[in-house]
Design a protein around this motif. Sequence first.
Motif, PDB file in Angstrom:
ATOM      1  N   PRO A 197     -17.740  -6.989  -1.305  1.00 10.46           N
ATOM      2  CA  PRO A 197     -16.443  -6.378  -0.991  1.00 10.46           C
ATOM      3  C   PRO A 197     -15.471  -6.510  -2.171  1.00 10.46           C
ATOM      4  O   PRO A 197     -15.498  -7.499  -2.901  1.00 10.46           O
ATOM      5  N   ASP A 198     -14.624  -5.503  -2.321  1.00 10.92           N
ATOM      6  CA  ASP A 198     -13.698  -5.456  -3.451  1.00 10.92           C
ATOM      7  C   ASP A 198     -12.450  -6.277  -3.117  1.00 10.92           C
ATOM      8  O   ASP A 198     -11.695  -5.918  -2.198  1.00 10.92           O
ATOM      9  N   ARG A 220       0.836  -1.216   0.000  1.00 14.54           N
ATOM     10  CA  ARG A 220       0.000   0.000   0.000  1.00 14.54           C
ATOM     11  C   ARG A 220       0.863   1.256   0.000  1.00 14.54           C
ATOM     12  O   ARG A 220       0.727   2.141   0.879  1.00 14.54           O
ATOM     13  N   LYS A 279      -6.462  -3.028  14.157  1.00 11.03           N
ATOM     14  CA  LYS A 279      -7.506  -3.822  13.493  1.00 11.03           C
ATOM     15  C   LYS A 279      -8.483  -4.462  14.478  1.00 11.03           C
ATOM     16  O   LYS A 279      -9.567  -4.871  14.069  1.00 11.03           O
ATOM     17  N   SER A 314      -1.227  -6.943   1.188  1.00  6.11           N
ATOM     18  CA  SER A 314      -1.203  -8.338   1.645  1.00  6.11           C
ATOM     19  C   SER A 314       0.210  -8.835   1.954  1.00  6.11           C
ATOM     20  O   SER A 314       0.379  -9.919   2.520  1.00  6.11           O
ATOM     21  N   ARG A 344      -9.733  -6.497  -4.593  1.00  9.07           N
ATOM     22  CA  ARG A 344      -8.474  -5.760  -4.798  1.00  9.07           C
ATOM     23  C   ARG A 344      -7.996  -5.154  -3.479  1.00  9.07           C
ATOM     24  O   ARG A 344      -6.794  -5.056  -3.225  1.00  9.07           O
ATOM     25  N   GLN A 345      -8.954  -4.752  -2.645  1.00 11.16           N
ATOM     26  CA  GLN A 345      -8.581  -4.126  -1.369  1.00 11.16           C
ATOM     27  C   GLN A 345      -7.922  -5.120  -0.415  1.00 11.16           C
ATOM     28  O   GLN A 345      -7.205  -4.723   0.494  1.00 11.16           O
ATOM     29  N   ILE A 346      -8.218  -6.415  -0.627  1.00  7.64           N
ATOM     30  CA  ILE A 346      -7.604  -7.424   0.250  1.00  7.64           C
ATOM     31  C   ILE A 346      -6.179  -7.720  -0.221  1.00  7.64           C
ATOM     32  O   ILE A 346      -5.276  -7.981   0.576  1.00  7.64           O
ATOM     33  N   LEU A 361      -4.281  -5.504  -1.818  1.00 12.21           N
ATOM     34  CA  LEU A 361      -3.490  -4.322  -1.465  1.00 12.21           C
ATOM     35  C   LEU A 361      -3.066  -4.436   0.003  1.00 12.21           C
ATOM     36  O   LEU A 361      -3.914  -4.591   0.884  1.00 12.21           O
ATOM     37  N   GLU A 385      -3.523   2.409  -3.987  1.00 11.89           N
ATOM     38  CA  GLU A 385      -4.880   1.828  -3.899  1.00 11.89           C
ATOM     39  C   GLU A 385      -5.777   2.364  -5.015  1.00 11.89           C
ATOM     40  O   GLU A 385      -6.629   1.650  -5.533  1.00 11.89           O
ATOM     41  N   GLY A 386      -5.596   3.656  -5.351  1.00 10.71           N
ATOM     42  CA  GLY A 386      -6.422   4.257  -6.390  1.00 10.71           C
ATOM     43  C   GLY A 386      -5.911   3.950  -7.790  1.00 10.71           C
ATOM     44  O   GLY A 386      -6.658   4.023  -8.759  1.00 10.71           O
TER      45      GLY A 386
END
Length: 530
Positions: free
Chosen positions: A238-239, A198, A502, A247, A241-243, A245, A211-212
Amino acid sequence: MRRWNGWGDENTLFPFPDSAARYLAEQIGQGSSMTDAPFEQVLAFVPASRLSPHPLIQTDPAVRLLHARGHSLSDWVALRSGRMGAFPDGVAYPTGDQDIRSIIDYAQNSGARLIPYGGGTSVVGHINPLPGDSPVLTLDMGRLDGLLDLDQTSRLATFGAGVNGPHLEEFLNPRGYTLGHFPQSFELSTLGGWIATRSSGQQSFHYGRIEGLFAGGHLETPAGPLDLPLLPASAAGPDLRQIVLGSEGRLGVITRATVRIRPLPEREAFYGIFFPDWEAGVQAVRQIVQNGVPISMARLSNPLETETNLRLSGKDSLVSWAKRGLGLLRYGDQRCLLVIGVTGDPATTSLARHQALAIARRHGCLFTGTMIGKLWRKSRFLTPYLRNTLWEHGYAVDTLETAVPWSKVETTVREVLQAMDGALEPLNERVLAFAHLSHVYSDGASIYVTYLFRLSTDPDQTLERWGRLKSAASRVILSQGGTISHQHGVGLDHAPYLEAEKGPLGIGLLQSTAHYLDPDGIMNPGKLFK
Ligand SMILES: Cc1cc2nc3c(=O)[nH]c(=O)nc-3n(C[C@H](O)[C@H](O)[C@H](O)COP(=O)(O)OP(=O)(O)OC[C@H]3O[C@@H](n4cnc5c(N)ncnc54)[C@H](O)[C@@H]3O)c2cc1C
């Protein structure tokens, strides 16, 4: 050639003048340099590989040593002292999905652990092998570095995930495009690494964070291949891609990625603006951002960072001229430097400059034109070379970062720096710690702290100094509700603090996702979470 125990190319130097050395000696004492362990000596510590032969895997000691550590302070201590700990048992150089599949199968059958390796620029221990009974195989992504597709209509470009910053821009620029992702580690870091951590580029306010920019791609996971389709937007749950990003190599290997590109800007400029004090600078930057002024970046240094950067710049005559001028204009010790960027077409950039200056003037600024901005641009990827110079003069330098809402920016900066200032007192050592706002958002900003302290000839003592500073700062960051990392990721160094951010349920969710894709736990174990 790339330095094996420091930053960047061996032929690039960032010397600093005697006056800078004197300044550091006044601030934190005379540096005491360690004697570096020679490459050949460290090579002798590389043990025999535990991996069985495979056509894609190299096991010679030099390759394994060169992939053993990244760029955290403890990595540098290990490399310079020769006290390395674990080494990977081998390094694989895949050239495509098939190779990666075959390596994952090999690891599953042999019990090896896999560490995806992009540019190796991690500053938090992401790519370090951990000691243990299982052999460790590092997967160097450097051969997956081509432009695979360019969809000019949609402004999407697909690359092999191992492409590094300069190479990626070399593909795009002659075709009239840029990704515009410029982390300070741009020279060596890779697209896959940016996604997996990220990452944030210096002009993120204009181009966006990774991310964008990440539009989709492909992963090879132990459970099978995973495609992330190129959807401009989707409400279908849920997207995924966000997971992927952030990882950090735990879910699988990103083999290719599609990114959102832009036409090369017609115009770009960076300006230097002084404020009488930190508070005025912070307020001005917040109002510029919240009023939607279309700048591309804003980097506001606190008074000590402003002073130290001037002193270390090596431009002695320029610095004394600037200080005389600032003094005459009654800008005292509390002055803060803002470097602000505008990027885009002529109309937008001139509007941005005009609007930003109008706000800054309401906070008593002194506009100095483009000279400081040009110097900043020239050295934007050279500054990491200063780490080499400082080390050779007997000083360690490290950075840490967080992001908080605007309402907490000033308190967090003050308290983090205060905690760090006192952290080495029990050891009778001093620290030079200063901060800047590096990335700005409408609701808050990232705070980037740089700290210097003396090296000890004993590596354990150097690590103790570093550990005290890092934990003092991290505790304050958590108590302020800041993130443990705005852009560097978690790796090993931030893993103990992740649960505070988290929550136990959130960590469980991440762990079960990793377990679903990697039931045997072969992907980069120990990083991000247990
Ligand atoms: C001097 C310096 C300046 C820096 N400046 C910035 C900055 O301005 N902004 C910023 O965001 N960061 C910065 N960093 C931190 C670092 O450069 C970033 O974290 C970067 O994104 C790491 O990229 P890399 O290719 O080097 O990845 P590596 O260090 O090789 O790997 C990092 C993590 O990503 C995983 N990974 C890498 N490639 C893949 C892949 N293809 N598939 C799956 N996992 C993968 C690795 O397993 C590891 O967990 C800086 C570091 C240094 C040393």
